[in-house]
Design a protein around this motif. Structure first.
Motif, short mmCIF file in Angstrom:
data_model
loop_
_atom_site.label_atom_id
_atom_site.label_comp_id
_atom_site.label_asym_id
_atom_site.label_seq_id
_atom_site.Cartn_x
_atom_site.Cartn_y
_atom_site.Cartn_z
N TYR A 1 -0.96 3.95 8.89
CA TYR A 1 -2.50 3.51 8.94
C TYR A 1 -2.70 2.05 8.34
N SER A 2 -2.01 1.69 7.29
CA SER A 2 -2.13 0.54 6.85
C SER A 2 -1.93 -0.54 7.48
N VAL A 3 -0.66 -0.49 8.44
CA VAL A 3 -0.34 -1.40 9.39
C VAL A 3 -1.41 -1.45 10.44
N SER A 4 -1.94 -0.34 10.93
CA SER A 4 -2.62 -0.32 12.00
C SER A 4 -4.14 -0.91 11.71
N VAL A 5 -4.63 -0.72 10.41
CA VAL A 5 -5.87 -1.39 10.11
C VAL A 5 -5.78 -3.13 10.01
N SER A 6 -4.57 -3.18 9.37
CA SER A 6 -4.38 -4.68 9.15
C SER A 6 -4.34 -5.37 10.45
N ILE A 7 -3.34 -5.01 11.07
CA ILE A 7 -3.18 -5.55 12.59
C ILE A 7 -4.66 -5.54 13.19
N GLY A 8 -5.27 -4.48 13.23
CA GLY A 8 -6.66 -4.52 13.96
C GLY A 8 -7.48 -5.44 13.29
N THR B 1 -6.94 5.61 16.37
CA THR B 1 -5.61 6.03 15.57
C THR B 1 -5.67 5.78 14.35
N SER B 2 -6.18 4.65 13.96
CA SER B 2 -6.25 4.49 12.10
C SER B 2 -6.94 5.65 11.49
N VAL B 3 -8.14 6.16 12.34
CA VAL B 3 -8.92 7.00 11.51
C VAL B 3 -8.09 8.49 11.25
N PHE B 4 -7.45 8.80 12.47
CA PHE B 4 -6.59 9.85 12.52
C PHE B 4 -5.59 9.78 11.62
N LEU B 5 -4.67 8.66 11.40
CA LEU B 5 -3.67 8.42 10.54
C LEU B 5 -4.27 8.87 9.10
N PHE B 6 -5.43 8.34 8.76
CA PHE B 6 -6.07 8.61 7.49
C PHE B 6 -6.30 10.24 7.23
N ILE C 1 -12.77 -7.76 5.27
CA ILE C 1 -13.44 -6.59 5.95
C ILE C 1 -12.04 -5.63 5.83
N PRO C 2 -10.98 -5.83 6.39
CA PRO C 2 -10.00 -4.89 6.79
C PRO C 2 -9.57 -4.11 5.17
N SER C 3 -9.45 -4.88 4.22
CA SER C 3 -9.01 -4.09 3.29
C SER C 3 -10.14 -3.08 2.61
N ILE C 4 -11.57 -3.57 2.73
CA ILE C 4 -12.80 -2.84 2.37
C ILE C 4 -12.60 -1.58 3.53
N ILE C 5 -12.51 -1.64 4.58
CA ILE C 5 -12.36 -0.47 5.55
C ILE C 5 -11.25 0.35 5.29
N LYS C 6 -10.21 -0.19 4.70
CA LYS C 6 -9.26 0.87 4.25
C LYS C 6 -9.66 1.76 2.88
N MET C 7 -10.22 0.86 1.90
CA MET C 7 -10.51 1.70 0.77
C MET C 7 -11.82 2.41 1.09
N PHE C 8 -12.48 2.28 2.13
CA PHE C 8 -13.71 3.06 2.28
C PHE C 8 -13.20 4.23 2.93
N LEU C 9 -12.40 4.07 3.84
CA LEU C 9 -11.92 5.45 4.41
C LEU C 9 -11.22 6.31 3.51
N THR D 1 0.87 -1.37 -0.11
CA THR D 1 -0.07 -0.01 -0.10
C THR D 1 0.90 1.22 0.08
N PHE D 2 1.89 1.23 0.73
CA PHE D 2 2.71 2.25 1.07
C PHE D 2 3.44 2.47 -0.48
N THR D 3 3.73 1.40 -1.05
CA THR D 3 4.57 1.66 -2.50
C THR D 3 3.63 2.41 -3.33
#
Length: 1518
Positions: free
Chosen positions: A1020-1027, A964-969, A1074-1082, A552-554
Motif C-alpha cells: 500500500y505504501s508503494v501504491s499510495v506514493s506512486i499514485g 487497490t490502495s484502500v483494499f491493501l490498507f 498530501i500522499p503522506s497525509i493520506i497514508k496516515m489518515f487511512l 514505512t515497511f521497516t
C-alpha cells in the motif's frame, strides 16, 4: 523519638498500617499519617517553589493590578486560614496549660500550616503587584491542599459516625472551617483577575484573550472557545482574529536574532581584524583623511580571505541563544510526559493481576481505573502544553528568519545579489523558514526518543528477562537501515530542491514576460522547458517514494518483529517459560510505546537533515557581503563648494572583477546641471551606481553632500496607489504635491485614470505605460526634495514634447529643481547647450568634460558624436514651444496599454473611459470606489471542501489504483487484528505441567499473520506514493497549460505572487504532503475502528457509552474543522502579500537605499509577517484545543473499558482483558491522529482546489485550428485590411477603438501616431489578437485573422515590443527557442542587428548565459537582441512598438537603417513617439479618441494642417 511517638505520646497511633489501608475492604489512613504527611505535602510544595516563583515574578513585571473584589476575597481567606491554623496552635498551648499533655504533632503541624498560609497570602499580593492575572502555582497549591484535606475529611466523618466518643470538638470544628475555606480558595483561584494598568490589552481593539485568561483556561485551551464558536456559526473573517501577543511580534523577535547573528559574525572576524588593520594605517596617513577609506577597504579584502580560516559564523548558535531559553521549558514538559507514559502499562499489569486474583477487594480495580484516568488526563495536559510551547517557538523562529532575510536583502552587494535569483531568496523565506518551523516541534525527540527506549527496555526486562535482547537486536538492526534510507532521501531532496528552484525561477520569468511569449507564440517552447525540469523533479520524487515505502515497511514491521522475536526466544529458551496475559500484554503495551520513538527518530533525522540544508542556505545568504556604507563619504565634503566629487575612482561590480569604471575624476559644484553622454554600454548608469555606493570601490574617494534622490533607467513602481508611489513615505504636502504632479506632466494622466491618484497601480506598474512609469518615478524623486538628483535617462521613455516640458519645468535651469545638483544621463541632444557641464564617457572612462561650447571648441569625441546626430534630431526652436494640448506618449498608459502587460485589458485602467469626454469619465469613475482597484487579492474560499475536490484527486491518481490502495490498507489492519487476537487466545491456553502444549503452532500462526501484515504495508505504501506522483504530474501539467492558455487580461488581474504561490507552495503540498497525509489518515482511521471493535468484543457493555462518546467526538471534530480550515485559508491568503512585498523590494533595492527608506520598508514587511502570523497563531491553538478535547474522549474510552472489565472480572479471561485495555490505551493517540489528519487532509487538499481553479477561468481562442490550412509562406504579400473594426477591454466597458477602416498594401511602411489614449497600441494588440475584436474584422492577405489559430497567426507576424524582455538561458535560446534555425542564420541575424562583434567577443558566444531578465546586458543591447529576433523570423509583416526610447542616437540609427534595408519588401507598422523616424514612410495613420482622424502620406498630412501638423510642430519638425 520515632515518628510514632511524635504522633502519640504512648505510640498507640502508628504511622502506617497495611491491614487498615490496602488489605481492607473499607480502607482508611492512620491518624498519624493524616496529621503529618497530608498536612506537610502542600506546605512542602509551596516552600520549595516560592523562591523560584518569587525571582521569576521579580524579573517578569507585567504592570500593577488594582485591588479588585476577587483579590480582596483571596487575601481575606488567606488570612482567615492563617487564623484558623493559629487557633489550633493556641488551643494546643491552652491544653498544655490545663495539664492535658498532647503529642508534639498537634503543635508542629498547625504552626507549619499557619506560616504556609501567610506565605500564600503574601504571594497573592505580590502577584497582584507584578500583574499576574491568574496563577498556576497557587491553583496547584490549593488543589493539593484540598485533595489532602479530603482524605482527612472522609476519615473524620467515618470516625464521628463509628466512634463518637473519640471526637475532639474544637479541632473538628476548626478542621471543617479550614476545609470549607480551602474549597473557597480553590474556587476563587480558578478565576482570572482584571488586566494590569497600562497593559497593551486595554488599548487593543481585539486583544488575544490568552494573557487575561485563568490558569485552568490556559491549560485546557478553554479561552479559544469564543473564536471556535464564531467559526462554527459562520466562516471566520480577518476582523475576527486577535492581535498578536507582543512577545510574538516582529519588532520584538527579529532584532534579538539579528543582534545574536551579528555577535556570531564578529566572533569569527575578530582575530583577523587585529592583524590586518595596523600595518596599513601609517603608510597612507600622509594622504589626509579623504584617502583614509582605502586601508579599510584593503584590509577587508584580506579579511575575507582570513575569515574562512577562523570558521563560519554559526547560525545554529545564534538561533539557540535567541529561542533556547523559552524552548527549554518544553523539555521539562517532555521529560514529565515521557515518564508518565510508562505508568499506563504498569497499571495494566496491576489490573491483570487483579482480574486473576479473585480474592482482591473490588475497590482495588476501581482505584487502578481511577489512577489510569488521572494519569492519562495529566499526560494529555502536559503534552499539549509542550506542543504549544514548541509551536510558538517555531512561529517566532519563522518570523525572525523572514525578518533577518528581508533586512539582509536590503544591504547585500550587487555581486552577492547575483549569486542568488529572486526565486531562491523568496524560497529562503517561504520554504526554509517553514522547514525550521516544522523541525522545532520534533527536535526534542533527539533526546526524548532514546530516553523512552531505555525506560521501555528496563520495564520489558523486568517482565520477560533476557529474552528482550532478541527484540533489541532487531531494533538495532533497523536503525542503520533507516539511517541509510534517510541519507539517500537527503541527497534526493537536495536535488529535488534544485529542480524546484530552477522551475520556480523559470515560472517567475515566464509570468513576467508573458506578453512577449504571447506575441511571439512561444508558450509551447517554455511549457516544454518547464515540463522538462518538472519531469526530472518527478523522477526524483518517485525515488523518494520508493525509499519511503521501504522505510514505512521497516517501521510498521519493526514492533511486530520485535514482539515476535522476543516471544519466540522467551518460550523456546525454556520449557517452563509460560506466556501468560500479564507478560504478553504488558510487553505489547511497552512495545507500542517503543514504536513511537523508533518511528520518530528517522523522521526527526530526515527533518534535521532538511533543516541543516536550509540552515546552510540561510547562513550563506546571511553571510553575503554587504554594501560598504562608507564607500561614499557624506562627511568630509561639508565645507567645500563641491556637491559631488570623485578622486581617482575605479569601480567594479564585485570584488574580484576588473574595474568597470577607471580613472574617474569628477568635481561637480553645488547647484549645477550636469549631463552624462556616451554610447550604449559606455558606463553612464554605472557612474550613477558608483555615486550611490552600489558598486565596489576599488580605489579613490567618493563624496556627496546632502540627501540624494535617484531615478533609475527602468522605472520601479510599487503595487500601491499612484499617490503612495509619488509620496513614497514622506509627509503629504498638498501644494508641493500638486506642483510636482503638474511639472511631471502627470495631470492629464490623473484625469483619465479611473480613481485619479487613488488608482491602484498593478505589480511592476502593469497599468501604466513606459512613459507614465518613468514620470511617476521622476515625480517620486522631485517630491522628496533632496539636495542631489541622479537621473538615469528619465526622458528617453517620453515623447519629444513631453520631454521638453519636463526638462523645462523640472530638470532645466528654470525648473522645479533649480539650485539643486542634478546629474542627468541622457541621449537627447537638444538640451545639451543648457547644461553647465557635460561628461563624455567612453568605455568606462570620462574622456572629456566641460560646457557645451568648450566641448564643441575642442573638436574631440563629443563634437563627432554631435555631428552624427545633428541631422537626426533637429534642434527645436524656442518659437515652437507652443502651448501643448493633450499629452504625449505616456499619457495615462492606462489608456495606452503600452506597459509590459498591456494593462489596458485589465479593466481598471481603461475602465470607464468615455472616449468623448475624458474628465466626465474621470468623474464617473471616481464615484465607484472599485474602479481604482486592479489586482485581485487571493481570496479565501469558505465552507467545507467539496467532495468533488477529493474526487478530482482520486481521478488524478487513477480510480483503480485508489481502490487497490484502500483494499491493501484493509488487509494490513485485518491481519494486525488477527495476530493480536491470536495472542490473547494463546495466553489463555491452559498450563499443563508448567508448559503450554500448543506453543509451536501458536507461534507459527502468529508469525505468518505478522508477515502478511508487512507485505500489505509495503504494497500500500508503494501504491499510495506512486499514485501521489501520478497525481502531481497530471495536476501540474494541467495547471501549467491552463495558465499559459489564459488571456493577457488574466495576468494583469492576478498578482504574479499568487501564481508563483500556486507553482511553488501548492505544488509542493501536492508533491510531498498530501500522499503522506493520506497514508496516515487511512492508517489512523483503521486503527480507531479496529480498537473499538476489539473493546466491544471483550466488554460488550462499552456499547452503551461508545455512541455518546462517538457523538461528542464527531461534534468536537466538526466544530474544530470549521474553524481550523478557515484559519488555514486566512493564513495562506495573508502569506502571499509577504512574498509579493519581498519580491517588489528585491527589484527596487537600489531606489530604496538611495532614498534611505530602508526602515519604512522593514516596518512594512514586519507588519505583513505579523498579519500572517495573526492567522497562524489561532490555528495552532485550535489544534491544541482539539487535542485536549479528543484525548479526553480517548481517556473516557480507556476508563470505561477498564471499568467494565473490573465489573465483569468473574467472566472475563485475562487474555481478553489485556487485549481490550492495551487497545484502549492506543485509541487516544489514534483518535487524535485521525482528527488531525482529517483536518490536515481537508486543509491541504485545498491545494488541489487552488491548482484546479485556473481550469475554470476564461481562456484564449485555440492556439491551432485543424480546419485552417494556411498556405505555406502565408502571409506572402503582407496586405492588411481593417474593416469597421472596434474593440473593448472588458464586456462592461465602452469601445476603446471603433469604426476603423484602413487598407495597407503589401510592402507599405505605415506610421501610427496619436496622442496618448488614442488607441495606437490597442490597434497593434488587435492585430495579434491579444485583445479580441468586438466588431468588424481584420484580414491579412485575404484571410480573416479571427478564423486562425492564435499560434498560426502570431508566429507569422513579428513585433519588436516596447520593453525588451529576455529570459534566463542561453542567448541562442532567447533568439530561437524552438531551434528552428541553423547557427549560420542566427549569426547572420546578429550581424544585421550589429551585435555580432559583441557576441563573438563573449567567452561562450551563442551559449552565453543571460541572467534573470537579461540583467547582464545593457538595455540597448537587449533592444538589439529583440531586433535580432525579428530579423531571424523575417515575416512579411513587422510591427514596431517604438522601441527606440531607451537607446542612444547611434543605436537608434542602426535599428532604423536595419529595418529600412532588411524589411524593405515587408509591411511595417510603426507606433511612433518620435515623428522624425516616420517622416519618410509611405503613409501615416493618425488616431484620435479611438477613431481614424487622418490617413495619408506625411507630406499631404502636413499640408492639411490638422492633428499631424500640430504634432510635428510640437516636435520641431516644421
Amino acid at each position: 523519638m520515632g515518628i510514632d511517638n511524635f504522633c502519640s505520646l504512648d505510640g498507640s497511633d502508628p504511622f502506617w498500617d497495611w491491614n487498615r489501608t490496602w488489605q481492607s475492604h473499607n480502607p482508611d489512613l492512620t491518624l498519624c499519617f493524616q496529621n503529618t504527611v497530608l498536612v506537610w505535602v502542600p506546605c512542602l510544595y509551596l516552600w520549595i517553589l516560592s523562591p523560584f516563583y518569587y525571582s521569576y515574578l521579580k524579573f517578569n513585571d507585567h504592570g500593577y493590578i488594582c485591588m479588585s473584589h476577587l483579590n480582596k476575597a483571596k487575601t481575606v481567606i488567606g488570612f482567615l486560614l492563617w487564623i484558623i491554623c493559629w487557633a489550633d496552635v493556641f488551643y494546643s498551648f491552652w491544653e498544655r496549660g490545663q495539664g492535658q499533655a498532647q503529642a508534639p504533632v498537634y503543635l508542629v503541624s498547625p504552626t507549619i500550616l499557619g506560616i504556609t498560609m501567610l506565605l500564600a497570602a503574601f504571594l497573592i499580593q505580590y502577584e497582584r503587584f507584578k500583574g499576574v492575572q491568574s496563577s498556576g502555582v497557587m491553583l496547584n497549591f490549593w488543589l493539593i491542599a484540598v485533595v489532602c484535606a479530603t482524605v482527612s475529611f472522609r476519615s473524620k466523618i467515618l470516625q464521628a459516625v463509628n466512634e463518637p466518643s473519640t471526637v475532639d470538638v474544637f479541632r473538628y470544628s476548626t478542621f471543617y472551617i479550614y476545609f470549607t475555606l480551602l474549597l473557597i480558595s480553590l474556587f476563587l483561584s480558578c478565576f482570572s483577575d482584571r488586566p494590569p494598568l497600562f497593559s497593551q490589552a486595554v488599548k487593543d481593539p481585539n486583544p488575544c484573550p490568552e494573557s487575561g485568561s485563568s490558569f485552568l483556561s490556559k491549560i485546557t485551551f478553554w479561552w479559544i472557545n469564543k473564536l471556535m464558536l464564531k467559526g462554527y456559526k459562520r466562516p471566520l473573517e480577518e476582523k475576527d482574529l486577535w492581535s498578536l501577543n507582543s512577545e510574538d511580534r516582529s519588532q520584538k523577535v527579529v532584532p534579538q536574532l539579528v543582534h545574536r547573528w551579528v555577535t556570531e559574525c564578529n566572533k569569527v572576524k575578530r582575530p583577523s581584524e587585529k592583524t590586518l588593520y595596523s600595518p596599513k594605517r601609517p603608510a597612507r596617513g600622509a594622504l589626509g583623511d579623504k584617502k583614509d577609506a582605502r586601508p579599510l577597504e584593503e584590509s577587508e579584502i584580506l579579511l575575507v580571505k582570513t575569515t574562512q580560516k577562523t570558521g563560519e559564523p554559526s547560525l545554529f548558535w545564534a538561533l539557540c541563544r535567541t529561542f533556547g531559553p523559552y524552548f527549554l521549558v518544553s523539555t521539562v514538559y517532555k521529560i514529565v510526559h515521557d515518564i508518565l507514559m510508562f505508568v499506563g502499562p504498569e497499571i495494566l499489569k496491576q489490573l491483570i493481576v487483579f482480574v486473576n486474583n479473585s480474592s482482591a477487594p473490588l475497590w482495588h480495580g476501581f482505584f487502578f481505573t481511577g489512577l489510569l484516568f488521572v494519569c492519562s488526563c495529566v499526560q494529555t495536559l502536559i503534552l499539549q502544553r509542550y506542543f504549544h510551547v514548541c509551536f510558538v517557538t517555531g512561529m517566532r523562529l519563522r518570523t525572525a528568519i523572514i525578518g533577518a532575510v528581508y533586512r539582509k536583502a536590503l544591504v547585500i552587494t550587487n555581486a552577492a545579489r547575483r549569486t542568488s535569483t529572486v526565486g531562491e531568496i523568496v524560497n529562503l523565506m517561504s520554504v526554509d523558514a517553514q522547514r525550521f518551523m516544522e523541525l522545532i516541534t520534533y527536535i526534542n525527540m533527539v533526546w526524548s526518543a532514546p530516553l523512552q527506549v531505555v525506560l521501555a527496555l528496563y520495564f520489558l526486562w523486568q517482565n520477560l528477562g533476557p529474552s528482550v535482547l532478541a527484540g533489541v537486536a532487531v531494533m538495532v538492526l533497523m536503525v542503520p537501515i533507516n539511517a541509510v534510507i534517510a541519507m539517500k532521501t537527503k541527497t534526493y531532496q537536495v536535488s529535488q530542491m534544485k529542480s524546484k528552484d530552477e522551475r520556480i525561477k523559470l515560472m517567475n520569468e515566464v509570468l513576467n514576460g508573458i506578453k512577449v511569449l504571447k506575441l511571439y507564440a512561444w508558450e509551447l517552447a517554455f511549457k516544454d522547458k518547464v515540463s522538462a525540469i518538472r519531469e526530472s523533479e518527478l523522477h526524483v520524487l518517485k525515488k523518494i517514494a520508493y525509499l519511503g515505502a521501504v522505510s514505512t515497511f521497516t517501521w510498521v514491521c519493526a514492533p511486530f518483529l520485535v514482539a515476535l522475536s522476543t516471544f519466540a526466544v522467551y518460550v523456546l529458551s525454556d520449557e517452563n517459560n509460560v506466556l501468560d496475559a500479564q507478560k504478553a500484554f504488558v510487553s505489547l503495551a511497552l512495545f507500542n510505546i517503543l514504536r513511537f520513538p523508533l518511528n520518530m527518530l528517522p523522521m526527526v533525522i530526515s527533518s534535521m537533515v532538511q533543516a541543516s540544508v536550509s540552515m546552510k542556505r540561510l547562513r550563506v545568504f546571511l553571510s553575503h557581503e554587504e554594501l560598504d556604507e562608507n564607500s561614499v563619504d557624506r562627511k568630509t565634503i561639508t565645507g567645500s563648494p563641491d556637491s559631488i566629487s570623485i578622486v581617482e575612482g575605479s569601480f567594479s561590480w564585485s570584488k574580484g572583477d576588473d574595474p568597470t569604471l577607471k580613472r574617474i575624476n569628477v568635481r561637480i559644484p553645488e547647484g549645477s546641471l550636469v549631463a552624462v553622454v556616451g554610447h550604449v554600454g559606455s558606463g553612464k548608469s554605472s557612474l550613477l551606481s558608483a555615486l550611490l555606493g552600489e558598486m565596489h570601490k576599488q580605489d579613490g574617494a567618493v563624496s556627496i553632500k546632502g540627501s540624494v534622490a535617484y531615478v533609475p533607467q527602468q522605472a520601479w513602481i510599487q503595487n500601491a496607489t499612484l499617490r503612495d508611489n509619488i509620496i513614497f513615505g514622506q509627509e503629504k504636502k498638498d501644494m508641493w504635491y500638486h506642483r510636482v504632479v503638474e511639472a511631471c506632466a502627470l495631470l492629464p494622466d490623473l484625469e483619465i485614470l479611473p480613481g485619479q491618484d487613488d488608482t491602484e497601480i498593478g505589480e511592476k506598474g502593469v497599468n501604466l505605460s513606459g512613459g507614465q512609469k518613468q514620470r511617476v518615478n521622476l515625480a517620486r524623486a522631485v517630491y522628496c526634495d533632496c539636495a542631489v538628483y541622479l537621473l538615469d535617462d528619465p526622458l528617453s521613455a517620453v515623447d519629444a514634447h513631453v520631454g521638453k516640458h519636463i526638462f523645462e519645468k523640472v530638470i532645466g535651469p528654470q525648473g522645479l529643481l533649480q539650485g539643486r545638483t542634478r546629474v542627468l544621463v541622457t541621449h537627447g541632444l537638444s538640451f545639451l547647450p543648457q547644461f553647465d557641464k557635460i561628461l563624455v564617457m567612453v568605455d568606462g572612462e570620462i574622456t572629456e568634460a566641460g560646457s557645451y561650447t568648450e566641448l564643441m571648441g575642442r573638436q574631440g569625441a563629443f563634437a563627432d558624436f554631435l555631428r552624427t546626430y545633428a541631422n537626426a534630431e533637429q534642434t527645436e526652436d524656442a518659437t515652437d514651444a507652443a502651448p501643448r494640448k493633450g499629452l504625449e506618449n505616456g499619457g495615462p498608459a492606462a489608456l495606452l496599454g503600452q506597459s509590459q502587460s498591456t494593462l489596458t485589458a485589465a479593466g481598471s485602467a481603461k475602465s470607464l473611459l468615455k472616449t468623448e469626454n475624458v474628465t466626465e469619465a474621470a468623474k464617473k469613475a471616481f464615484s465607484s470606489p472599485d474602479a481604482a482597484k486592479l489586482t485581485e487579492a487571493d481570496k479565501a474560499n469558505t465552507g467545507r471542501v467539496k467532495l468533488a475536490v477529493f474526487w478530482e484527486y482520486m481521478k488524478a491518481i487513477g480510480v483503480c489504483l485508489s481502490v487497490t490502495s484502500v483494499f491493501l490498507f484493509f488487509v494490513h489492519h485485518l491481519s494486525s487484528l488477527g495476530s493480536n487476537y491470536w495472542l490473547s487466545l494463546w495466553t489463555d491456553d491452559p498450563v499443563i505441567n508448567g508448559t503450554q502444549p500448543n506453543r509451536n503452532m501458536r507461534l507459527g500462526v502468529y508469525g505468518v499473520l505478522g508477515l502478511s501484515q508487512g507485505v500489505a504495508v509495503f504494497l500500500y505504501s508503494v501504491s499510495v506514493s506512486i499514485g501521489g506522483v501520478l497525481a502531481s504530474r497530471y495536476l501540474h501539467e494541467t495547471m501549467l497549460y491552463n495558465v499559459l492558455r489564459s488571456p493577457m487580461a488574466f495576468f494583469e488581474r492576478t498578482p504574479s505572487g499568487n501564481l508563483v504561490n500556486r507553482f511553488a507552495k501548492e505544488t509542493d503540498t501536492i508533491d510531498s504532503v498530501i500522499p503522506s497525509i493520506i497514508k496516515m489518515f487511512l492508517g489512523s482511521m483503521f486503527n480507531v475502528i479496529s480498537s473499538c471493535a476489539i473493546i466491544l468484543f471483550a466488554t460488550p457493555f462499552v456499547a452503551i457509552i461508545i455512541p455518546p462518546l462517538g457523538l461528542l467526538y464527531f461534534f468536537v471534530q466538526r466544530f474544530y474543522v470549521a474553524s481550523s480550515r478557515q484559519l488555514k485559508r486566512l493564513e495562506s491568503v495573508s502569506r502571499s502579500p509577504v512574498y509579493t512585498h519581498f519580491n517588489e523590494t528585491l527589484l527596487g533595492t537600489s531606489v530604496i537605499r538611495a532614498f534611505g527608506e530602508q526602515q519604512r520598508f522593514i516596518r512594512e514587511s514586519d507588519s505583513r509577517v505579523d498579519h500572517n502570523q495573526k492567522a497562524y497563531y489561532p490555528g495552532i491553538v485550535a489544534n491544541r484545543w482539539l487535542a485536549v478535547r479528543l484525548e479526553f474522549v480517548g481517556n473516557c474510552i480507556v476508563i470505561f473499558a477498564a471499568l467494565f472489565a473490573v465489573i465483569a472480572r468473574d467472566n472475563l479471561s485475562p487474555g481478553l482483558m489485556g487485549l481490550a485495555i492495551s487497545y484502549a490505551l492506543q485509541v487516544t493517540a489514534s483518535l487524535n491522529w485521525l482528527v488531525r489528519m482529517s483536518s490536515e487532509l481537508e486543509t491541504n487538499i485545498v491545494a488541489v482546489e487552488k491548482v484546479k481553479e485556473y481550469g475554470d477561468t476564461e481562456k484564449e481562442a485555440p492556439w491551432t485550428l485543424e480546419s485552417s490550412k494556411l498556405p505555406a509562406g502565408w502571409p506572402t504579400v503582407g496586405h492588411i485590411e481593417i474593416r469597421d473594426f472596434g474593440l473593448r477591454y472588458r464586456q462592461d466597458l465602452e469601445l476603446a477603438i471603433r469604426n476603423i477602416s484602413v487598407t495597407v498594401e503589401g510592402g507599405e511602411k505605415v506610421g501610427i501616431v496619436g496622442r496618448t489614449g488614442a488607441g495606437k497600441s490597442s490597434l497593434t494588440l488587435a492585430l495579434f489578437r491579444i485583445i479580441e475584436s468586438a466588431e468588424g474584422d481584420i484580414q491579412i492577405d485575404g484571410v480573416s485573422i479571427s478564423q486562425l489559430g492564435l499560434h498560426d497567426l502570431r508566429s507569422r507576424i513579428t513585433i519588436i515590443p516596447q520593453d525588451p524582455v529576455l529570459f534566463s538561458g542561453t542567448l541562442r535560446m532567447n533568439l530561437d527557442p524552438f531551434d528552428c534555425y541553423s547557427d549560420e542564420e542566427v549569426w547572420r541575424s546578429l550581424e544585421l542587428a550589429h551585435l555580432k562583434n559583441f557576441v563573438a567577443g563573449l567567452p561562450n558566444k551563442l551559449q552565453h548565459e543571460c541572467s534573470e531578465g537579461g540583467e547582464n546586458l545593457s538595455l540597448g543591447q537587449r533592444q538589439l537582441v529583440c531586433l535580432a529576433r525579428a530579423l531571424l523570423r523575417k515575416t512579411k509583416i513587422l510591427v514596431l512598438d517604438e522601441a527606440t526610447a531607451a537607446v542612444d542616437m547611434e543605436t537608434d540609427n542602426l535599428i532604423q537603417s536595419t529595418i529600412r534595408t532588411q524589411f524593405e519588401d515587408c509591411t511595417v507598422l510603426t507606433i511612433a513617439h518620435r515623428l522624425n523616424t516616420i517622416m519618410d514612410y509611405t503613409r501615416v495613420l493618425v488616431l484620435d479618441k479611438g477613431q481614424v482622424a487622418e490617413f495619408g502620406s506625411p507630406s499631404s498630412l502636413l499640408a492639411q494642417k490638422g492633428i499631424f501638423y500640430k504634432m510635428a510642430k510640437d516636435s520641431g519638425l516644421v
